[in-house]
Design an enzyme around this catalytic site. Structure first.
Site, PDB file in Angstrom:
ATOM      1  N   THR A  55       0.862  -1.172   0.000  1.00 59.79           N
ATOM      2  CA  THR A  55       0.000   0.000   0.000  1.00 59.79           C
ATOM      3  C   THR A  55       0.906   1.231   0.000  1.00 59.79           C
ATOM      4  O   THR A  55       2.097   1.148   0.324  1.00 59.79           O
ATOM      5  CB  THR A  55      -0.891   0.031   1.267  1.00 59.79           C
ATOM      6  OG1 THR A  55      -0.055   0.196   2.421  1.00 59.79           O
ATOM      7  CG2 THR A  55      -1.716  -1.251   1.384  1.00 59.79           C
ATOM      8  N   HIS A  90      -4.719  -6.431 -10.518  1.00 61.74           N
ATOM      9  CA  HIS A  90      -5.153  -7.157  -9.319  1.00 61.74           C
ATOM     10  C   HIS A  90      -5.725  -8.529  -9.666  1.00 61.74           C
ATOM     11  O   HIS A  90      -5.610  -9.473  -8.862  1.00 61.74           O
ATOM     12  CB  HIS A  90      -6.122  -6.330  -8.464  1.00 61.74           C
ATOM     13  CG  HIS A  90      -7.376  -5.885  -9.106  1.00 61.74           C
ATOM     14  ND1 HIS A  90      -7.491  -4.714  -9.833  1.00 61.74           N
ATOM     15  CD2 HIS A  90      -8.600  -6.441  -9.130  1.00 61.74           C
ATOM     16  CE1 HIS A  90      -8.718  -4.581 -10.261  1.00 61.74           C
ATOM     17  NE2 HIS A  90      -9.421  -5.617  -9.866  1.00 61.74           N
ATOM     18  N   ASP A 106      -2.064  -3.826   9.008  1.00 61.08           N
ATOM     19  CA  ASP A 106      -2.335  -2.707   9.916  1.00 61.08           C
ATOM     20  C   ASP A 106      -3.830  -2.626  10.220  1.00 61.08           C
ATOM     21  O   ASP A 106      -4.659  -3.269   9.569  1.00 61.08           O
ATOM     22  CB  ASP A 106      -1.780  -1.391   9.364  1.00 61.08           C
ATOM     23  CG  ASP A 106      -2.459  -0.918   8.067  1.00 61.08           C
ATOM     24  OD1 ASP A 106      -1.904  -0.012   7.421  1.00 61.08           O
ATOM     25  OD2 ASP A 106      -3.510  -1.461   7.705  1.00 61.08           O
ATOM     26  N   ALA A 107      -4.169  -1.786  11.196  1.00 63.09           N
ATOM     27  CA  ALA A 107      -5.563  -1.693  11.653  1.00 63.09           C
ATOM     28  C   ALA A 107      -6.470  -1.233  10.522  1.00 63.09           C
ATOM     29  O   ALA A 107      -7.604  -1.703  10.373  1.00 63.09           O
ATOM     30  CB  ALA A 107      -5.657  -0.738  12.841  1.00 63.09           C
ATOM     31  N   ASN A 108      -5.946  -0.325   9.697  1.00 64.41           N
ATOM     32  CA  ASN A 108      -6.756   0.232   8.613  1.00 64.41           C
ATOM     33  C   ASN A 108      -7.142  -0.845   7.611  1.00 64.41           C
ATOM     34  O   ASN A 108      -8.320  -1.003   7.256  1.00 64.41           O
ATOM     35  CB  ASN A 108      -5.955   1.358   7.935  1.00 64.41           C
ATOM     36  CG  ASN A 108      -6.696   2.004   6.779  1.00 64.41           C
ATOM     37  OD1 ASN A 108      -7.866   2.334   6.897  1.00 64.41           O
ATOM     38  ND2 ASN A 108      -6.008   2.158   5.658  1.00 64.41           N
ATOM     39  N   THR A 109      -6.149  -1.613   7.155  1.00 65.23           N
ATOM     40  CA  THR A 109      -6.440  -2.623   6.137  1.00 65.23           C
ATOM     41  C   THR A 109      -7.228  -3.785   6.729  1.00 65.23           C
ATOM     42  O   THR A 109      -8.074  -4.378   6.047  1.00 65.23           O
ATOM     43  CB  THR A 109      -5.145  -3.089   5.456  1.00 65.23           C
ATOM     44  OG1 THR A 109      -4.477  -1.949   4.904  1.00 65.23           O
ATOM     45  CG2 THR A 109      -5.419  -4.092   4.350  1.00 65.23           C
ATOM     46  N   ASN A 142      -0.571  -0.454  17.266  1.00 69.39           N
ATOM     47  CA  ASN A 142      -0.354  -0.002  18.633  1.00 69.39           C
ATOM     48  C   ASN A 142      -1.251  -0.795  19.585  1.00 69.39           C
ATOM     49  O   ASN A 142      -2.344  -1.237  19.213  1.00 69.39           O
ATOM     50  CB  ASN A 142      -0.684   1.495  18.713  1.00 69.39           C
ATOM     51  CG  ASN A 142      -0.661   1.986  20.139  1.00 69.39           C
ATOM     52  OD1 ASN A 142      -1.676   1.915  20.842  1.00 69.39           O
ATOM     53  ND2 ASN A 142       0.501   2.445  20.590  1.00 69.39           N
ATOM     54  N   CYS A 175       6.567   3.219  19.806  1.00 66.69           N
ATOM     55  CA  CYS A 175       6.013   4.461  20.374  1.00 66.69           C
ATOM     56  C   CYS A 175       6.203   4.491  21.886  1.00 66.69           C
ATOM     57  O   CYS A 175       5.719   5.398  22.561  1.00 66.69           O
ATOM     58  CB  CYS A 175       4.531   4.574  20.043  1.00 66.69           C
ATOM     59  SG  CYS A 175       3.638   3.113  20.593  1.00 66.69           S
TER      60      CYS A 175
HETATM   61  C1  LIG Z   1       8.428  -2.402  14.692  1.00 72.36           C
HETATM   62  C2  LIG Z   1       8.683  -3.628  15.536  1.00 72.36           C
HETATM   63  C3  LIG Z   1       8.751  -4.856  14.656  1.00 72.36           C
HETATM   64  C4  LIG Z   1      10.012  -3.451  16.237  1.00 72.36           C
HETATM   65  O1  LIG Z   1      10.237  -4.571  17.081  1.00 72.36           O
HETATM   66  C5  LIG Z   1       7.575  -3.794  16.579  1.00 72.36           C
HETATM   67  O2  LIG Z   1       7.547  -2.634  17.408  1.00 72.36           O
HETATM   68  C6  LIG Z   1       6.215  -3.949  15.897  1.00 72.36           C
HETATM   69  O3  LIG Z   1       5.941  -4.967  15.287  1.00 72.36           O
HETATM   70  N1  LIG Z   1       5.396  -2.897  15.956  1.00 72.36           N
HETATM   71  C7  LIG Z   1       4.143  -2.939  15.230  1.00 72.36           C
HETATM   72  C8  LIG Z   1       3.103  -2.266  16.045  1.00 72.36           C
HETATM   73  C9  LIG Z   1       2.864  -0.899  15.509  1.00 72.36           C
HETATM   74  O4  LIG Z   1       2.547  -0.756  14.345  1.00 72.36           O
HETATM   75  N2  LIG Z   1       2.983   0.111  16.422  1.00 72.36           N
HETATM   76  C10 LIG Z   1       2.584   1.403  16.104  1.00 72.36           C
HETATM   77  C11 LIG Z   1       2.664   2.360  17.066  1.00 72.36           C
HETATM   78  S1  LIG Z   1       3.321   1.934  18.623  1.00 72.36           S
END
Ligand SMILES: CC(C)(CO)[C@@H](O)C(=O)NCCC(=O)N/C=C\S
Length: 209
Positions: A55, A90, A106-109, A142, A175
């Protein structure tokens, strides 16, 4: 996925003269930074051929030159289709792939797939997916997003389609939050893919190289 050991005897497809086509979908979680590692480890499986569909949001997290295979983008879809007789990317890619692994999802997809929204190359492939072929997904987001009640609902919806979850794990996230939401380790994802290596189903010829 149980029974995933590094010594698990993956069917040596190349000796059988088959190539097993793995399409990697990558979306806009920071875990997309693992894409080069994931692709490299998948390429180490004998007889496996890999392509990537990204994406636009995902492309912020990795450098395309570090990915040793073709990375298809939304732009490719519109470059390829100019007039009614042109191939539809596609649809070509759904035909090409024996297995789709979305890492990270990700949450969006996740929400788009659960709702049937198809507004980019990757979600159009998924919307047209032949559910007799394996679709594996690796959520990554997250912790607060993971804990929102809609997440479990949408994961269950995808499982209802027959798609296979490779669960997220607990880590200290980029984060600073500590908790669930980190993408499964690349070795876990590769092991899960190996569970599905088998003689590809008879397929109509795809037109992508
Ligand atoms: C990036 C990695 C692989 C480093 O070890 C790990 O933190 C992870 O899978 N994070 C994905 C979760 C995420 O999207 N956090 C977004 C905001 S906190």
């Amino acid at each position: 996925p149980i029974g995933c050991t590094s010594v698990s005897p993956a069917l040596n497809l190349s000796s059988a003269g088959f190539t097993f086509r793995v399409l990697v979908g990558v979306t806009g979680s920071v875990a997309a930074l693992k894409l080069p590692l994931l692709v490299s480890q998948l390429l180490e499986i004998p007889g496996v051929d890999v392509r990537v569909v990204t994406t636009d949001h995902a492309s912020h997290f990795y450098n395309v030159p570090e990915v040793p295979v073709r990375v298809y983008t939304d732009r490719d879809e519109w470059e390829m289709w100019k007039t009614r007789s042109d191939p539809v990317l596609h649809i070509e890619l759904r035909r090409w792939a024996d297995l789709l692994v979305i890492a990270p999802l990700d949450a969006n997809t996740l929400g788009k797939i659960a709702s049937g929204i198809c507004d980019n190359l990757l979600t159009c492939i998924i919307r047209a997916w032949d559910t007799s072929r394996p679709l594996l997904f690796c959520p990554a987001m997250n912790t607060a997003m993971w804990q929102h009640p809609i997440t479990a609902q949408q994961v269950a919806t995808l499982q209802g389609f027959g798609y296979v979850e490779i669960p997220c794990i607990s880590k200290k996230l980029v984060c600073g939050d500590e908790g669930k939401g980190a993408m499964a380790e690349v070795s876990t994802i590769v092991c899960a893919v190996k569970q599905y290596l088998q003689r590809p189903a008879e397929k109509t010829a795809a037109q992508v190289d």
